[in-house]
Enzyme design. Structure first.
Site, PDB file in Angstrom:
ATOM      1  N   GLN A 115      35.665  55.075  21.769  1.00  0.00           N
ATOM      2  CA  GLN A 115      35.428  53.656  21.508  1.00  0.00           C
ATOM      3  C   GLN A 115      34.902  52.896  22.728  1.00  0.00           C
ATOM      4  O   GLN A 115      34.169  51.924  22.599  1.00  0.00           O
ATOM      5  CB  GLN A 115      36.710  53.019  20.961  1.00  0.00           C
ATOM      6  CG  GLN A 115      37.047  53.563  19.577  1.00  0.00           C
ATOM      7  CD  GLN A 115      38.530  53.557  19.264  1.00  0.00           C
ATOM      8  OE1 GLN A 115      39.307  52.888  19.927  1.00  0.00           O
ATOM      9  NE2 GLN A 115      38.928  54.308  18.255  1.00  0.00           N
ATOM     10  N   TRP A 158      33.241  53.989  15.013  1.00  0.00           N
ATOM     11  CA  TRP A 158      31.840  53.917  14.604  1.00  0.00           C
ATOM     12  C   TRP A 158      31.656  53.328  13.211  1.00  0.00           C
ATOM     13  O   TRP A 158      30.715  52.571  12.956  1.00  0.00           O
ATOM     14  CB  TRP A 158      31.175  55.292  14.719  1.00  0.00           C
ATOM     15  CG  TRP A 158      29.689  55.182  14.631  1.00  0.00           C
ATOM     16  CD1 TRP A 158      28.871  55.754  13.713  1.00  0.00           C
ATOM     17  CD2 TRP A 158      28.830  54.402  15.490  1.00  0.00           C
ATOM     18  NE1 TRP A 158      27.561  55.396  13.939  1.00  0.00           N
ATOM     19  CE2 TRP A 158      27.511  54.557  15.027  1.00  0.00           C
ATOM     20  CE3 TRP A 158      29.063  53.570  16.596  1.00  0.00           C
ATOM     21  CZ2 TRP A 158      26.422  53.930  15.636  1.00  0.00           C
ATOM     22  CZ3 TRP A 158      27.974  52.944  17.197  1.00  0.00           C
ATOM     23  CH2 TRP A 158      26.681  53.128  16.715  1.00  0.00           C
ATOM     24  N   ASN A 159      32.562  53.626  12.287  1.00  0.00           N
ATOM     25  CA  ASN A 159      32.407  53.045  10.952  1.00  0.00           C
ATOM     26  C   ASN A 159      32.573  51.529  10.989  1.00  0.00           C
ATOM     27  O   ASN A 159      31.815  50.799  10.360  1.00  0.00           O
ATOM     28  CB  ASN A 159      33.424  53.650   9.983  1.00  0.00           C
ATOM     29  CG  ASN A 159      33.133  55.108   9.749  1.00  0.00           C
ATOM     30  OD1 ASN A 159      32.160  55.451   9.105  1.00  0.00           O
ATOM     31  ND2 ASN A 159      33.953  55.978  10.330  1.00  0.00           N
ATOM     32  N   ASP A 184      32.041  68.114   9.245  1.00  0.00           N
ATOM     33  CA  ASP A 184      31.992  67.061  10.265  1.00  0.00           C
ATOM     34  C   ASP A 184      32.335  67.689  11.612  1.00  0.00           C
ATOM     35  O   ASP A 184      32.464  68.912  11.727  1.00  0.00           O
ATOM     36  CB  ASP A 184      32.872  65.859   9.886  1.00  0.00           C
ATOM     37  CG  ASP A 184      34.365  66.157   9.956  1.00  0.00           C
ATOM     38  OD1 ASP A 184      34.770  67.089  10.674  1.00  0.00           O
ATOM     39  OD2 ASP A 184      35.137  65.451   9.265  1.00  0.00           O
ATOM     40  N   GLN A 244      38.557  45.928   4.705  1.00  0.00           N
ATOM     41  CA  GLN A 244      37.707  45.495   5.821  1.00  0.00           C
ATOM     42  C   GLN A 244      36.276  45.139   5.405  1.00  0.00           C
ATOM     43  O   GLN A 244      35.729  44.138   5.827  1.00  0.00           O
ATOM     44  CB  GLN A 244      37.690  46.602   6.876  1.00  0.00           C
ATOM     45  CG  GLN A 244      36.742  46.336   8.021  1.00  0.00           C
ATOM     46  CD  GLN A 244      36.978  47.260   9.183  1.00  0.00           C
ATOM     47  OE1 GLN A 244      38.094  47.358   9.671  1.00  0.00           O
ATOM     48  NE2 GLN A 244      35.953  47.926   9.641  1.00  0.00           N
ATOM     49  N   ALA A 271      39.712  57.492  21.853  1.00  0.00           N
ATOM     50  CA  ALA A 271      38.549  58.335  21.495  1.00  0.00           C
ATOM     51  C   ALA A 271      37.297  57.853  22.239  1.00  0.00           C
ATOM     52  O   ALA A 271      37.344  57.579  23.427  1.00  0.00           O
ATOM     53  CB  ALA A 271      38.378  58.381  19.988  1.00  0.00           C
ATOM     54  N   HIS A 327      36.245  59.828   8.988  1.00  0.00           N
ATOM     55  CA  HIS A 327      35.447  61.013   8.668  1.00  0.00           C
ATOM     56  C   HIS A 327      35.131  61.039   7.173  1.00  0.00           C
ATOM     57  O   HIS A 327      34.019  61.338   6.761  1.00  0.00           O
ATOM     58  CB  HIS A 327      36.219  62.299   9.019  1.00  0.00           C
ATOM     59  CG  HIS A 327      36.537  62.410  10.473  1.00  0.00           C
ATOM     60  ND1 HIS A 327      35.703  63.015  11.367  1.00  0.00           N
ATOM     61  CD2 HIS A 327      37.590  61.970  11.189  1.00  0.00           C
ATOM     62  CE1 HIS A 327      36.227  62.953  12.581  1.00  0.00           C
ATOM     63  NE2 HIS A 327      37.381  62.319  12.490  1.00  0.00           N
ATOM     64  N   HIS A 346      38.114  47.675  17.324  1.00  0.00           N
ATOM     65  CA  HIS A 346      38.316  48.749  18.311  1.00  0.00           C
ATOM     66  C   HIS A 346      37.018  49.527  18.543  1.00  0.00           C
ATOM     67  O   HIS A 346      36.978  50.416  19.378  1.00  0.00           O
ATOM     68  CB  HIS A 346      39.431  49.669  17.813  1.00  0.00           C
ATOM     69  CG  HIS A 346      39.036  50.544  16.654  1.00  0.00           C
ATOM     70  ND1 HIS A 346      38.278  50.089  15.595  1.00  0.00           N
ATOM     71  CD2 HIS A 346      39.282  51.846  16.381  1.00  0.00           C
ATOM     72  CE1 HIS A 346      38.075  51.072  14.733  1.00  0.00           C
ATOM     73  NE2 HIS A 346      38.679  52.146  15.186  1.00  0.00           N
TER      74      HIS A 346
HETATM   75  N1  UDP Z   1      39.610  50.287   7.424  1.00  0.00           N
HETATM   76  C1  UDP Z   1      39.897  49.397   6.403  1.00  0.00           C
HETATM   77  N2  UDP Z   1      40.982  48.601   6.542  1.00  0.00           N
HETATM   78  C2  UDP Z   1      41.787  48.608   7.626  1.00  0.00           C
HETATM   79  C3  UDP Z   1      41.473  49.513   8.669  1.00  0.00           C
HETATM   80  C4  UDP Z   1      40.377  50.327   8.535  1.00  0.00           C
HETATM   81  O1  UDP Z   1      39.206  49.337   5.376  1.00  0.00           O
HETATM   82  O2  UDP Z   1      42.742  47.842   7.667  1.00  0.00           O
HETATM   83  C5  UDP Z   1      38.450  51.188   7.281  1.00  0.00           C
HETATM   84  C6  UDP Z   1      37.223  50.595   7.935  1.00  0.00           C
HETATM   85  O3  UDP Z   1      36.530  49.753   7.035  1.00  0.00           O
HETATM   86  C7  UDP Z   1      36.441  51.842   8.342  1.00  0.00           C
HETATM   87  C8  UDP Z   1      37.528  52.889   8.592  1.00  0.00           C
HETATM   88  O4  UDP Z   1      38.693  52.420   7.934  1.00  0.00           O
HETATM   89  O5  UDP Z   1      35.622  52.252   7.276  1.00  0.00           O
HETATM   90  C9  UDP Z   1      37.836  53.067  10.065  1.00  0.00           C
HETATM   91  O6  UDP Z   1      36.853  53.875  10.634  1.00  0.00           O
HETATM   92  P1  UDP Z   1      36.413  53.720  12.157  1.00  0.00           P
HETATM   93  O7  UDP Z   1      35.403  54.792  12.416  1.00  0.00           O
HETATM   94  O8  UDP Z   1      35.972  52.357  12.457  1.00  0.00           O
HETATM   95  O9  UDP Z   1      37.704  53.944  13.008  1.00  0.00           O
HETATM   96  P2  UDP Z   1      38.857  55.041  13.036  1.00  0.00           P
HETATM   97  O10 UDP Z   1      39.850  54.608  12.068  1.00  0.00           O
HETATM   98  O11 UDP Z   1      38.228  56.369  12.698  1.00  0.00           O
HETATM   99  O12 UDP Z   1      39.338  54.944  14.443  1.00  0.00           O
END
Ligand code: UDP
Length: 470
Positions: A387, A365-366, A111, A347, A385, A15, A362
């Site tokens: 996914q 969305w990010n 959000d 990442q 969620a 978020h 997984h």
């Molecule tokens: N992320 C990262 N390193 C990790 C795990 C996650 O930088 O080891 C970041 C990833 O780049 C993204 C966010 O955390 O920007 C995860 O958001 P996403 O919506 O994909 O999944 P959520 O964590 O909300 O399930």
């Protein structure tokens, strides 16, 4: 005077990051002043790290910590993740009104789970916009949910047919988001509460762009069902993803290794900020990887059998040595071929590295956007969620992903399935086609955010409204 906008994200990097990107854009590109309000209750190490680094030095972007709320009597560990987030938000938002009254922004951007702020804003006559940080597939479903809630008795997962969402592809009931799979659980009520309030905002920003979501955006704007709710105007302004990351010394080791691998030869495995596997599943994934003989960077978290989102509030923290829960012999057998990273990796920087060839994700969305922006195809491993619906869209519609699923009768995804899918994507023709399409999408995303691009034009429509108010 600079237009002043306030932001209020829920906890969780998924978020915070997109809202922060929008905040940055308004400050740097549009000359706005931003107050970024942070829920500090139970903040994860990843959240602390983010605000201590990325956010620190942007003039006109002020980070304001909301006072941590006392949640000791209202939250317990048996509550599901969305319930915990929503309760934490509600408690923190109790302190919002005087803070907003003093800041006096011309709009607040919330959000999906911070709609409690709408009440305070109404009293203060501050218009509210929502940044829907998840997929547009989820938004179309969510806006239909109050209708489903009225019309369907019993559980949606027991419906005999896929769910016909107005103007959209029918959705298989296995793909609906976890939060609506058990209508007796408090999580369902929270989700329904928040999405029902979307109609009260002045506009909904989407983290998507025209090329990726053309039909769905058209549906939201034109379909009689959505016009009748009615929903506020929608603005596809994405993909807004992280632009840079602060690298630690351990991160430097990852890049030293990646720099020495051939182009597009490495599979990156990372399950979002909260994704966690069971011990059994982690073992199968590890051996499947080893059997595939492909290069990899594997972000490993301590397994848990309790919840697939087990690390949500602890991600980025110090964990045990991964070799204590990876199968015996795995690290030795894959030395040189793969790299194991504990808990958290940069990442974005990994995805944009030339040697990264695919992403086992997984499908948060990010993560999806970060992969597409960098033209990286996806092995979809949805966990929780929404996914599953994202994964289905990426596989069936966008055709940039392949889903990895347990065979009939298997309790977890077996090592042979992992081996087969990893090879298919890293070495096979299917992988090549997916990579090509992902690259094309990456180019269209850059165009949408370039001068005169569709997302910039979309955002400018709201920017002009804000500018006219100062
Ligand atoms: N992320 C990262 N390193 C990790 C795990 C996650 O930088 O080891 C970041 C990833 O780049 C993204 C966010 O955390 O920007 C995860 O958001 P996403 O919506 O994909 O999944 P959520 O964590 O909300 O399930």
């Amino acid at each position: 005077m600079k237009p002043h906008i306030a932001f209020l994200p829920s906890p969780g990097m998924g978020h915070i990051i997109p809202l922060f990107q929008l905040a940055k854009r308004l400050v740097i590109q549009n000359g706005f002043h931003v107050s970024f309000l942070v829920n500090t209750t139970k903040a994860s190490a990843a959240q602390h790290h983010f605000f201590n680094s990325a956010a620190a030095l942007i003039p006109d972007l002020n980070i304001i910590n909301l006072p941590p709320a006392d949640i000791s009597t209202v939250i317990n560990q048996d509550m599901r993740i969305v319930t915990q987030i929503c309760v934490m938000n509600r408690e923190s938002i109790k302190s919002l009104k005087p803070i907003l009254a003093e800041l006096n922004p011309i709009s607040l951007i919330i959000d999906i789970f911070t709609t409690d702020a709408i009440d305070a804003c109404k009293e203060l006559s501050i218009p509210v916009y929502s940044f829907f940080t998840a997929s547009t597939v989820l938004l179309t479903f969510s806006l239909y949910l109050p209708t489903l809630d009225r019309e369907v008795e019993g559980e949606f997962v027991d419906l005999p047919m896929p769910i016909e969402i107005p103007g959209c592809r029918a959705m298989r009931t296995v793909d609906i988001l976890d939060q609506v799979k058990d209508r007796k659980n408090a999580e369902y009520d929270w989700y329904l509460f928040h999405v029902s309030r979307l109609r009260y905002v002045a506009g909904i920003f989407l983290n998507s762009w025209e090329v990726l979501d053309f039909d769905r955006v058209k549906t939201l704007k034109e379909n009689p069902f959505y016009r009748k709710i009615p929903i506020p105007p929608v603005f596809p302004i994405g993909p807004l993803i992280k632009e840079d990351e602060t690298l630690t010394e351990i991160d430097a080791e990852i890049f030293a290794w990646l720099d020495n691998q051939p182009c597009e030869s490495v599979l990156f495995i990372c399950l979002g900020s909260g994704g966690t596997l069971s011990s059994k599943q982690l073992i199968e994934l590890a051996w499947g990887l080893e059997m595939s003989k492909q290069r990899f960077v594997f972000v490993v978290r301590k397994p848990t059998d309790a919840s697939a989102s087990g690390s949500y509030f602890t991600s980025g923290g110090n964990e045990n040595d991964p070799s204590t829960y990876l199968p015996d012999g795995f690290v030795e057998k894959t030395r040189g071929i793969g790299l194991v990273v504990s808990s958290w990796a940069p990442q974005l920087a990994v995805l944009r590295h030339f040697s990264t060839g695919a992403f086992l994700s997984h499908c948060g969305w990010n993560s999806t956007l970060e992969s597409l922006v960098h033209g990286v195809p996806i092995i979809a491993w949805p966990l929780y969620a929404e996914q599953r619906m994202n994964a289905t869209m990426l596989v069936e519609e966008v055709k940039v992903a392949v889903k990895v699923e347990a065979e009939e009768g298997e309790e977890v995804i077996g090592r042979r399935t992992v081996e087969r899918v990893v090879r298919e994507v890293m070495e096979g023709e299917k992988g090549k086609g997916m990579r090509h399409r992902a690259k094309e999408l990456g180019k269209s995303a850059a165009k949408a955010l370039g001068i005169g691009g569709s997302s910039i034009e979309s955002l400018n429509r709201v920017v002009d409204i804000w500018k006219s108010q100062v």
